[in-house]
Design an enzyme around this catalytic site. Sequence first.
Site, PDB file in Angstrom:
ATOM      1  N   GLN A 214      -5.015  -1.503  -7.333  1.00 54.78           N
ATOM      2  CA  GLN A 214      -5.722  -0.641  -6.380  1.00 54.78           C
ATOM      3  C   GLN A 214      -6.378   0.524  -7.112  1.00 54.78           C
ATOM      4  O   GLN A 214      -5.795   1.094  -8.026  1.00 54.78           O
ATOM      5  CB  GLN A 214      -4.755  -0.086  -5.332  1.00 54.78           C
ATOM      6  CG  GLN A 214      -5.429   0.743  -4.253  1.00 54.78           C
ATOM      7  CD  GLN A 214      -4.422   1.356  -3.282  1.00 54.78           C
ATOM      8  OE1 GLN A 214      -3.849   2.401  -3.565  1.00 54.78           O
ATOM      9  NE2 GLN A 214      -4.212   0.692  -2.149  1.00 54.78           N
TER      10      GLN A 214
ATOM     11  N   ASP B 202       0.824  -1.210   0.000  1.00 57.54           N
ATOM     12  CA  ASP B 202       0.000   0.000   0.000  1.00 57.54           C
ATOM     13  C   ASP B 202       0.860   1.263   0.000  1.00 57.54           C
ATOM     14  O   ASP B 202       0.334   2.368   0.024  1.00 57.54           O
ATOM     15  CB  ASP B 202      -0.927  -0.002   1.224  1.00 57.54           C
ATOM     16  CG  ASP B 202      -2.096   0.965   1.073  1.00 57.54           C
ATOM     17  OD1 ASP B 202      -2.562   1.157  -0.068  1.00 57.54           O
ATOM     18  OD2 ASP B 202      -2.533   1.546   2.091  1.00 57.54           O
TER      19      ASP B 202
ATOM     20  N   SER C 261      -7.299   5.268  -0.299  1.00 59.34           N
ATOM     21  CA  SER C 261      -7.468   3.962  -0.947  1.00 59.34           C
ATOM     22  C   SER C 261      -8.938   3.563  -0.895  1.00 59.34           C
ATOM     23  O   SER C 261      -9.582   3.670   0.147  1.00 59.34           O
ATOM     24  CB  SER C 261      -6.622   2.906  -0.242  1.00 59.34           C
ATOM     25  OG  SER C 261      -5.252   3.260  -0.263  1.00 59.34           O
TER      26      SER C 261
END
Length: 295
Positions: free
Chosen positions: A287, A213, A237
């Site tokens: 993502q 991430d 996110s």
Amino acid sequence: MDNASPDTPPEALVQGLVDLLEVEELDTDLYRGRRQPGGFGRVFGGQVIAQALQAAQRSVDETKVAHSLHAYFMRPGNEDFPIIYRVVRDFEGRSFATRRVIAMQQGQPILNMAASFQVPEDGLHHQDTMPDVPGPDELLSEADLRREMIDEIPEKFRRHMLRARPIEIRPVHPRSWFRPVKQEPKQDSWFRLVAPIGDDAAMHRAILAYASDMSLLGTATLAHGVNWMTHNLQTASLDHALWLHEDFRADDWLLYSCDSPWAGHARGFNRGKIYSRDGRLVASVAQEGLMRLRD
């Protein structure tokens, strides 16, 4: 260790991350994730993913290994509270198992995640070739680069940007935090833990999930010459998918190669490939994130 000083020993930094990602079993399929010591504001999304993966791994027989996870962020986590993880055992087969994990704070879900596990077996194999980039020994760390620009960093951001971190990042093509320019939405960086850890493969997977991430969300912003330091840019996110292909060690160098094929409607889509130093493709990531410019 969010409040770590620059003099904190590497071993202490890494142990702090390992402790953070360990989850406490409260009851069958119910776990508690720790708070980041010294953390404030919003919980880092990679922490929630990694702790959720740890909870799922704790509920599966050791013969089955995590190979993928798919997560949706619903609410920002709050550093003032621990996170509770509830595991649901959806399927238990001879070769595969699936788990759902609900991460909660103060009675509200902040993340839903599904994870799949497989008993390792042989099969047909191919992979993309690792990008031809300089090795980590030829590059400066992100910490060194930030120290070089200390005079440009506003006082209110210095402690955060210069704090010691358990994961070292060495970007192949460093970007400017204060004079961003429009460029191709691609970036490559090496990363690893700053000190060795043991051979617990589940913890190495959790640390990679945590690190996956990092760097990814900012890839889409490169095409537009914006970042949160210089523009009124709101980012978060929205979801996160990770596929684990091969064995690896998080305390050895891994190359994170990211690109963003699309952005629009206040969202940016990003992809990542993670390679071991010897060129094996060990993981893939995708993502979508919020990317909203405010007036």
